[in-house]
Design a protein around this motif. Structure first.
Motif, short mmCIF file in Angstrom:
data_model
loop_
_atom_site.label_atom_id
_atom_site.label_comp_id
_atom_site.label_asym_id
_atom_site.label_seq_id
_atom_site.Cartn_x
_atom_site.Cartn_y
_atom_site.Cartn_z
N VAL A 73 0.84 -1.20 0.00
CA VAL A 73 0.00 0.00 0.00
C VAL A 73 0.88 1.25 0.00
O VAL A 73 0.59 2.22 -0.71
N ALA A 74 1.94 1.25 0.78
CA ALA A 74 2.85 2.40 0.81
C ALA A 74 3.45 2.64 -0.58
O ALA A 74 3.54 3.79 -1.03
N ASP A 75 3.85 1.56 -1.25
CA ASP A 75 4.39 1.70 -2.61
C ASP A 75 3.33 2.27 -3.55
O ASP A 75 3.62 3.16 -4.35
N ALA A 76 2.10 1.76 -3.46
CA ALA A 76 1.03 2.22 -4.34
C ALA A 76 0.67 3.69 -4.06
O ALA A 76 0.37 4.44 -4.99
N GLU A 77 0.73 4.09 -2.80
CA GLU A 77 0.42 5.48 -2.47
C GLU A 77 1.51 6.44 -2.94
O GLU A 77 1.22 7.59 -3.27
N SER A 78 2.74 5.96 -2.98
CA SER A 78 3.84 6.85 -3.40
C SER A 78 4.09 6.82 -4.90
O SER A 78 4.78 7.69 -5.43
N ASP A 79 3.54 5.83 -5.60
CA ASP A 79 3.75 5.70 -7.04
C ASP A 79 2.41 5.50 -7.73
O ASP A 79 1.83 4.42 -7.67
N PRO A 80 1.88 6.53 -8.38
CA PRO A 80 0.56 6.43 -9.00
C PRO A 80 0.45 5.37 -10.10
O PRO A 80 -0.65 4.99 -10.48
N SER A 81 1.56 4.87 -10.60
CA SER A 81 1.49 3.83 -11.63
C SER A 81 1.20 2.44 -11.04
O SER A 81 0.92 1.51 -11.78
N ILE A 82 1.27 2.32 -9.71
CA ILE A 82 1.01 1.03 -9.05
C ILE A 82 -0.45 0.99 -8.64
O ILE A 82 -0.93 1.83 -7.88
N ASP A 83 -1.17 0.00 -9.12
CA ASP A 83 -2.58 -0.19 -8.78
C ASP A 83 -2.67 -0.87 -7.42
O ASP A 83 -2.01 -1.89 -7.19
N ARG A 84 -3.48 -0.31 -6.52
CA ARG A 84 -3.59 -0.88 -5.17
C ARG A 84 -4.15 -2.29 -5.16
O ARG A 84 -3.71 -3.13 -4.38
N MET A 127 -9.51 -6.57 5.93
CA MET A 127 -8.19 -5.99 5.74
C MET A 127 -7.84 -5.92 4.25
O MET A 127 -7.33 -4.89 3.78
N LEU A 128 -8.14 -6.97 3.50
CA LEU A 128 -7.85 -6.98 2.07
C LEU A 128 -8.69 -5.93 1.33
O LEU A 128 -8.18 -5.21 0.47
N ALA A 129 -9.96 -5.84 1.67
CA ALA A 129 -10.85 -4.88 1.02
C ALA A 129 -10.39 -3.45 1.29
O ALA A 129 -10.36 -2.61 0.37
N LEU A 130 -10.02 -3.16 2.52
CA LEU A 130 -9.59 -1.81 2.88
C LEU A 130 -8.22 -1.49 2.27
O LEU A 130 -8.02 -0.39 1.74
N ALA A 131 -7.30 -2.44 2.34
CA ALA A 131 -5.96 -2.20 1.80
C ALA A 131 -6.00 -1.97 0.29
O ALA A 131 -5.25 -1.16 -0.24
N SER A 132 -6.91 -2.67 -0.38
CA SER A 132 -7.00 -2.55 -1.83
C SER A 132 -7.69 -1.26 -2.27
O SER A 132 -7.62 -0.90 -3.44
N GLY A 133 -8.36 -0.60 -1.35
CA GLY A 133 -9.10 0.60 -1.71
C GLY A 133 -10.49 0.31 -2.27
O GLY A 133 -11.19 1.22 -2.69
N LEU A 134 -10.90 -0.96 -2.25
CA LEU A 134 -12.23 -1.32 -2.75
C LEU A 134 -13.31 -0.99 -1.72
O LEU A 134 -14.49 -0.97 -2.06
N ALA A 135 -12.90 -0.77 -0.49
CA ALA A 135 -13.83 -0.39 0.57
C ALA A 135 -13.15 0.68 1.41
O ALA A 135 -11.92 0.83 1.36
N GLU A 136 -13.95 1.39 2.17
CA GLU A 136 -13.41 2.45 3.03
C GLU A 136 -13.91 2.27 4.45
O GLU A 136 -15.01 1.75 4.67
N HIS A 137 -13.10 2.73 5.38
CA HIS A 137 -13.53 2.72 6.78
C HIS A 137 -14.84 3.48 6.87
O HIS A 137 -15.07 4.45 6.16
N GLY A 138 -15.72 3.04 7.73
CA GLY A 138 -17.00 3.70 7.88
C GLY A 138 -18.11 3.02 7.10
O GLY A 138 -19.28 3.26 7.35
N GLU A 139 -17.75 2.19 6.13
CA GLU A 139 -18.77 1.42 5.41
C GLU A 139 -19.23 0.27 6.31
O GLU A 139 -18.58 -0.06 7.31
N ASP A 140 -20.33 -0.34 5.95
CA ASP A 140 -20.88 -1.46 6.70
C ASP A 140 -19.84 -2.59 6.77
O ASP A 140 -19.37 -3.05 5.72
N PRO A 141 -19.48 -3.04 7.98
CA PRO A 141 -18.47 -4.10 8.11
C PRO A 141 -18.82 -5.38 7.35
O PRO A 141 -17.93 -6.04 6.80
N GLU A 142 -20.09 -5.73 7.30
CA GLU A 142 -20.48 -6.93 6.55
C GLU A 142 -20.23 -6.75 5.06
O GLU A 142 -19.82 -7.67 4.37
#
Length: 185
Positions: A73-84, A127-142
């Protein structure tokens, strides 16, 4: 430790670590076979039973995966060419390749011991959903859990090759599919 005591001495820590190492070693003969709790030296002294051993093995997996995900995730955040999503996929696959017995053992016993591992697996999916950016904190945990489950299913079934770079768009085909899949649920 298995007696309800919540403090862990260094001796306890090393016995627990050694028991986990022994469980993995014994399971390497047949990761899909029965959990080798009775054969693990000191297991009854450091774990309340097989379910607690399984949870400790999952915790070990989670620590290994979390480290890789953090770097990805750190690599993806620092390099826009890397897809999360690709970064998370690569991190999960690399961890599974490095620790195949541990992963197979967890997969084989996911529903054992009255589903003791299910909450931990749901946490891994979130953890996978959040790390990938497919979900965000605050969304329904289920919902986050379902997104993570779908992502993991795709990770496991997608051929293991490096993704082609897509500089003109940020989302890869897996992410696009997941977003459509989640929207349809």
């Amino acid at each position: 430790m298995g007696n309800g005591d919540t403090t862990m001495s260094w001796e306890d820590f090393y016995r627990r670590r050694d028991a986990l190492d022994a469980a993995e070693r014994l399971a390497s003969r047949d990761p899909e076979g029965p959990l080798p709790f009775a054969q693990v030296p000191h297991a009854t002294e450091v774990f309340t039973g097989p379910a607690e051993l399984l949870l400790a093995l999952h915790y070990r997996w989670t620590m290994k995966l979390t480290g890789r995900l953090g770097m990805a995730v750190a690599d993806a955040e620092s390099d826009p060419s890397i897809d999360r999503v690709d970064a998370v996929r690569t991190a999960w696959l690399a961890t599974a390749r490095e620790f195949p017995v541990l992963r197979r053992l967890l997969d084989a016993h996911a529903d054992d011991f009255d589903g003791a591992l299910r909450p931990a697996l749901a946490g891994e999916h979130r953890m996978l959903a959040l790390a990938s950016g497919l979900a965000e904190h605050g969304e329904d945990p289920e919902e986050i859990t379902r997104i993570g489950q779908a992502l993991l299913a795709l990770i496991r079934t997608t051929p293991d090759h490096e993704p082609a770079p897509e500089p003109e768009r940020r989302r890869n085909p897996i992410e696009q599919f997941l977003r459509k899949l989640v929207a349809s649920v």
